[in-house]
Design a protein around this motif. Sequence first.
Motif, PDB file in Angstrom:
ATOM      1  N   ILE A   1       0.717  -1.179   0.042  1.00  0.00           N
ATOM      2  CA  ILE A   1       0.046  -0.043  -0.131  1.00  0.00           C
ATOM      3  C   ILE A   1       0.815   1.117  -0.032  1.00  0.00           C
ATOM      4  CG2 ILE A   1      -1.511   1.423   1.279  1.00  0.00           C
ATOM      5  CD1 ILE A   1      -3.002  -1.450   2.240  1.00  0.00           C
ATOM      6  N   ILE A   2       1.742   1.244   0.623  1.00  0.00           N
ATOM      7  CA  ILE A   2       2.856   2.530   0.768  1.00  0.00           C
ATOM      8  C   ILE A   2       3.477   2.669  -0.455  1.00  0.00           C
ATOM      9  CG2 ILE A   2       4.794   3.183   1.907  1.00  0.00           C
ATOM     10  CD1 ILE A   2       4.019   2.012   4.637  1.00  0.00           C
ATOM     11  N   PHE A   3       3.855   1.453  -0.937  1.00  0.00           N
ATOM     12  CA  PHE A   3       4.642   1.675  -2.441  1.00  0.00           C
ATOM     13  C   PHE A   3       3.646   2.050  -3.453  1.00  0.00           C
ATOM     14  CE2 PHE A   3       5.663  -0.413  -6.367  1.00  0.00           C
ATOM     15  CZ  PHE A   3       7.024   0.237  -6.702  1.00  0.00           C
ATOM     16  N   SER A   4       2.517   1.578  -3.740  1.00  0.00           N
ATOM     17  CA  SER A   4       1.349   1.948  -4.293  1.00  0.00           C
ATOM     18  C   SER A   4       1.092   3.688  -4.243  1.00  0.00           C
ATOM     19  CB  SER A   4       0.047   1.319  -4.241  1.00  0.00           C
ATOM     20  OG  SER A   4       0.326   0.146  -4.652  1.00  0.00           O
ATOM     21  N   LEU A   5       1.034   3.964  -2.883  1.00  0.00           N
ATOM     22  CA  LEU A   5       0.829   5.451  -2.630  1.00  0.00           C
ATOM     23  C   LEU A   5       2.090   6.375  -3.072  1.00  0.00           C
ATOM     24  CD1 LEU A   5      -1.320   7.544  -1.360  1.00  0.00           C
ATOM     25  CD2 LEU A   5      -0.331   7.065   0.732  1.00  0.00           C
ATOM     26  N   VAL A   6       3.163   5.993  -2.792  1.00  0.00           N
ATOM     27  CA  VAL A   6       4.298   6.632  -3.162  1.00  0.00           C
ATOM     28  C   VAL A   6       4.376   6.730  -4.820  1.00  0.00           C
ATOM     29  CG1 VAL A   6       6.892   6.650  -3.410  1.00  0.00           C
ATOM     30  CG2 VAL A   6       5.504   6.408  -1.073  1.00  0.00           C
ATOM     31  N   ILE A   7       4.076   5.879  -5.655  1.00  0.00           N
ATOM     32  CA  ILE A   7       4.016   5.674  -7.083  1.00  0.00           C
ATOM     33  C   ILE A   7       3.000   6.864  -7.433  1.00  0.00           C
ATOM     34  CG2 ILE A   7       3.527   4.542  -9.021  1.00  0.00           C
ATOM     35  CD1 ILE A   7       6.424   3.967  -7.857  1.00  0.00           C
ATOM     36  N   PHE A   8       1.563   6.900  -6.890  1.00  0.00           N
ATOM     37  CA  PHE A   8       0.619   7.703  -7.198  1.00  0.00           C
ATOM     38  C   PHE A   8       1.243   9.232  -6.698  1.00  0.00           C
ATOM     39  CE2 PHE A   8      -3.060  10.098  -5.721  1.00  0.00           C
ATOM     40  CZ  PHE A   8      -3.892   9.957  -6.943  1.00  0.00           C
TER      41      PHE A   8
END
Length: 133
Positions: free
Chosen positions: A96-103
């Motif tokens: 989730i953190i990785f996806s949020l950082v990419i977003f």
Amino acid sequence: MYRENIALKSGKFIFTETIIDVGLFPIWWYTAGVKKAFFRMINTVAQGNQELGLSVWLKNIFKPMYGQYDWQGRLISFIMRFAQVFFRSIILLFWIIFSLVIFLFWLLLPIFIVFQIVLNLGFVSSFITKFLE
């Protein structure tokens, strides 16, 4: 009747469409593009949850494994499933953190690019030197 050359008409069309597309790009990026990227991020997180099977592990956390209904079987099953849920939750949290950082990177990318263009063209440095003199 006024007749234009096909090359001239094509050139005008391409030029005007390019100018319009470049002008409307930031509007699309921060409206429909954000919506599309956000839903893609949500789908990525949901896919990660599905691949980890966290909901299945949580649903069956109190059920004994291999049909061993004695207290030892229940205890070992609970401990193993709890460990699985714990580590899979940590993995999902990182996902989730990785996806949020990419977003967020996707959101800030055009601003960063424009800032770098302005900075490298010398507008900022010339403005700062004139301001400090």
